[in-house]
Design a protein around this motif. Structure first.
Motif, PDB file in Angstrom:
ATOM      1  N   UNK A 134     -11.192  23.158 -56.087  1.00 40.87           N
ATOM      2  CA  UNK A 134     -10.430  21.831 -55.760  1.00 40.87           C
ATOM      3  C   UNK A 134     -10.589  21.528 -54.346  1.00 40.87           C
ATOM      4  N   UNK A 135     -10.802  20.227 -54.077  1.00 41.62           N
ATOM      5  CA  UNK A 135     -10.908  19.522 -53.029  1.00 41.62           C
ATOM      6  C   UNK A 135      -9.523  18.911 -52.541  1.00 41.62           C
ATOM      7  N   UNK A 136      -8.844  19.511 -51.332  1.00 38.03           N
ATOM      8  CA  UNK A 136      -7.727  18.921 -51.133  1.00 38.03           C
ATOM      9  C   UNK A 136      -7.751  18.703 -49.544  1.00 38.03           C
ATOM     10  N   UNK A 137      -7.689  17.169 -48.967  1.00 39.27           N
ATOM     11  CA  UNK A 137      -7.692  16.872 -47.703  1.00 39.27           C
ATOM     12  C   UNK A 137      -8.776  17.593 -47.006  1.00 39.27           C
ATOM     13  N   UNK A 138     -10.175  17.525 -47.412  1.00 36.77           N
ATOM     14  CA  UNK A 138     -11.110  18.201 -46.924  1.00 36.77           C
ATOM     15  C   UNK A 138     -11.402  19.685 -46.912  1.00 36.77           C
ATOM     16  N   UNK A 139     -10.539  20.186 -47.523  1.00 35.24           N
ATOM     17  CA  UNK A 139     -10.387  21.967 -47.577  1.00 35.24           C
ATOM     18  C   UNK A 139     -10.778  22.155 -49.186  1.00 35.24           C
ATOM     19  N   UNK A 140     -11.487  23.104 -49.405  1.00 34.55           N
ATOM     20  CA  UNK A 140     -11.894  23.912 -50.551  1.00 34.55           C
ATOM     21  C   UNK A 140     -11.092  24.882 -50.823  1.00 34.55           C
ATOM     22  N   UNK A 141     -10.651  24.908 -52.438  1.00 33.32           N
ATOM     23  CA  UNK A 141      -9.622  26.258 -52.692  1.00 33.32           C
ATOM     24  C   UNK A 141     -10.142  26.459 -54.250  1.00 33.32           C
ATOM     25  N   UNK A 152       2.109  14.498 -74.345  1.00 29.76           N
ATOM     26  CA  UNK A 152       1.019  13.657 -73.837  1.00 29.76           C
ATOM     27  C   UNK A 152       0.139  14.511 -72.928  1.00 29.76           C
ATOM     28  N   UNK A 153      -1.075  13.948 -72.997  1.00 28.05           N
ATOM     29  CA  UNK A 153      -2.322  14.584 -72.471  1.00 28.05           C
ATOM     30  C   UNK A 153      -2.150  14.825 -70.881  1.00 28.05           C
ATOM     31  N   UNK A 154      -2.142  15.881 -70.395  1.00 28.79           N
ATOM     32  CA  UNK A 154      -2.180  15.812 -68.829  1.00 28.79           C
ATOM     33  C   UNK A 154      -3.434  16.827 -68.459  1.00 28.79           C
ATOM     34  N   UNK A 155      -3.663  16.626 -67.075  1.00 27.10           N
ATOM     35  CA  UNK A 155      -4.679  17.191 -66.422  1.00 27.10           C
ATOM     36  C   UNK A 155      -3.745  17.788 -65.120  1.00 27.10           C
ATOM     37  N   UNK A 156      -3.826  19.133 -65.262  1.00 27.81           N
ATOM     38  CA  UNK A 156      -3.038  19.779 -64.084  1.00 27.81           C
ATOM     39  C   UNK A 156      -3.851  21.222 -63.593  1.00 27.81           C
ATOM     40  N   UNK A 157      -3.686  21.193 -62.163  1.00 24.10           N
ATOM     41  CA  UNK A 157      -4.221  22.363 -61.420  1.00 24.10           C
ATOM     42  C   UNK A 157      -3.255  23.135 -60.724  1.00 24.10           C
ATOM     43  N   UNK A 158      -3.623  24.632 -60.714  1.00 24.09           N
ATOM     44  CA  UNK A 158      -2.978  25.454 -60.084  1.00 24.09           C
ATOM     45  C   UNK A 158      -3.874  25.846 -59.084  1.00 24.09           C
ATOM     46  N   UNK A 159      -3.490  25.663 -57.838  1.00 17.06           N
ATOM     47  CA  UNK A 159      -4.473  25.981 -56.564  1.00 17.06           C
ATOM     48  C   UNK A 159      -4.186  27.213 -56.095  1.00 17.06           C
ATOM     49  N   UNK A 160      -4.954  28.029 -56.052  1.00 16.94           N
ATOM     50  CA  UNK A 160      -4.655  29.561 -55.330  1.00 16.94           C
ATOM     51  C   UNK A 160      -4.777  29.358 -53.838  1.00 16.94           C
ATOM     52  N   UNK A 214       1.441  17.608 -51.909  1.00 18.49           N
ATOM     53  CA  UNK A 214       0.304  16.735 -51.852  1.00 18.49           C
ATOM     54  C   UNK A 214       0.528  15.650 -52.765  1.00 18.49           C
ATOM     55  N   UNK A 215       1.759  15.224 -53.286  1.00 14.47           N
ATOM     56  CA  UNK A 215       1.942  14.156 -54.250  1.00 14.47           C
ATOM     57  C   UNK A 215       1.448  12.851 -53.418  1.00 14.47           C
ATOM     58  N   UNK A 216       0.729  12.087 -54.133  1.00 13.59           N
ATOM     59  CA  UNK A 216       0.290  10.789 -53.831  1.00 13.59           C
ATOM     60  C   UNK A 216      -1.087  11.034 -53.029  1.00 13.59           C
ATOM     61  N   UNK A 217      -1.682  12.422 -53.038  1.00 12.58           N
ATOM     62  CA  UNK A 217      -2.973  12.449 -52.513  1.00 12.58           C
ATOM     63  C   UNK A 217      -3.876  12.372 -53.496  1.00 12.58           C
ATOM     64  N   UNK A 218      -5.102  11.941 -52.862  1.00  9.69           N
ATOM     65  CA  UNK A 218      -6.162  11.971 -53.717  1.00  9.69           C
ATOM     66  C   UNK A 218      -7.067  13.554 -53.916  1.00  9.69           C
ATOM     67  N   UNK A 219      -7.281  14.103 -55.044  1.00 12.32           N
ATOM     68  CA  UNK A 219      -7.895  15.264 -54.879  1.00 12.32           C
ATOM     69  C   UNK A 219      -8.971  15.271 -55.752  1.00 12.32           C
ATOM     70  N   UNK A 220      -9.906  16.004 -55.582  1.00 12.97           N
ATOM     71  CA  UNK A 220     -11.182  16.219 -56.651  1.00 12.97           C
ATOM     72  C   UNK A 220     -11.263  17.768 -57.139  1.00 12.97           C
ATOM     73  N   UNK A 221     -11.472  17.641 -58.358  1.00 14.71           N
ATOM     74  CA  UNK A 221     -11.746  19.038 -59.101  1.00 14.71           C
ATOM     75  C   UNK A 221     -13.149  19.218 -59.478  1.00 14.71           C
TER      76      UNK A 221
END
Length: 186
Positions: free
Chosen positions: A108-115, A131-139, A145-152
């Motif tokens: 997971x890439x959040x605010x230029x940090x990797x998890x 409803x189909x959802x995409x959700x991630x638990x970040x260790x 991080x609501x409204x933030x762009x993240x990449x998985x």
């Protein structure tokens, strides 16, 4: 274009047609040779089929990089936080192909940090989701991080979507998935 690519009505367009048009319309065209892995030609269809089957390692090998999905973190039902696994619900681009329903090990890439993360694609059948959802638990992550762009980046498939008999069984599986994610060599 790919060595076997065709396009247009009845797939009548091909490399030869593009070569002819390139001279008339002043553009360049180049044909790529087949790329093989384990004596199999790589194609976009094979990559899509691997993703739809949950064969993440195979898809990534064909791509030469980890398949990824980006999106905005939105509010969900907030059930994960009540069982010790708060998730970031990702609103993804509707044209981006999602791998099959199930659980995945992701980067997971959040605010230029990797998890490391555990991602679920599905309807959350244990809590009667529809409803189909995409959700991630970040260790090892805390923060809003609501409204933030993240990449998985998809790294491995854990298991198909499961409807558990209750939250206790779900938590047991999440604990196991977390252990596997922590042990995964990124």
């Amino acid at each position: 274009m790919g060595y076997d690519h065709s396009f247009g009505k009845n797939k009548s367009g091909n490399f030869e047609l593009l070569q002819k048009l390139s001279k008339e319309l002043d553009f360049e065209v180049e044909q790529m040779e087949a790329i093989n892995i384990h004596e199999n030609n790589i194609s976009s269809t094979k990559v899509r089929n691997a993703l739809l089957a949950g064969n993440i390692k195979e898809a990534n090998e064909m791509l030469g990089y980890s398949y990824s999905v980006s999106g905005t973190v939105v509010h969900g039902k907030k059930i994960g936080r009540t069982i010790g696994y708060p998730t970031a619900n990702i609103e993804t681009d509707s044209i981006k192909l999602l791998p099959k329903k199930g659980a995945y090990i992701v980067e997971v890439l959040v605010k230029n940090k990797q998890y490391k993360g555990m991602l679920s694609i599905g309807t959350n059948p244990t809590v009667n989701g529809e409803k189909l959802t995409v959700e991630v638990y970040i260790l090892d992550f805390e923060g809003d991080i609501y409204n933030e762009q993240i990449t998985v980046k998809f790294r491995d498939f854990l298991h198909d979507e499961i409807k558990f008999e209750g939250l206790e069984k779900l938590i047991e599986k999440l604990d196991e998935d977390k252990r596997l994610t922590e042990e995964f060599n990124f």
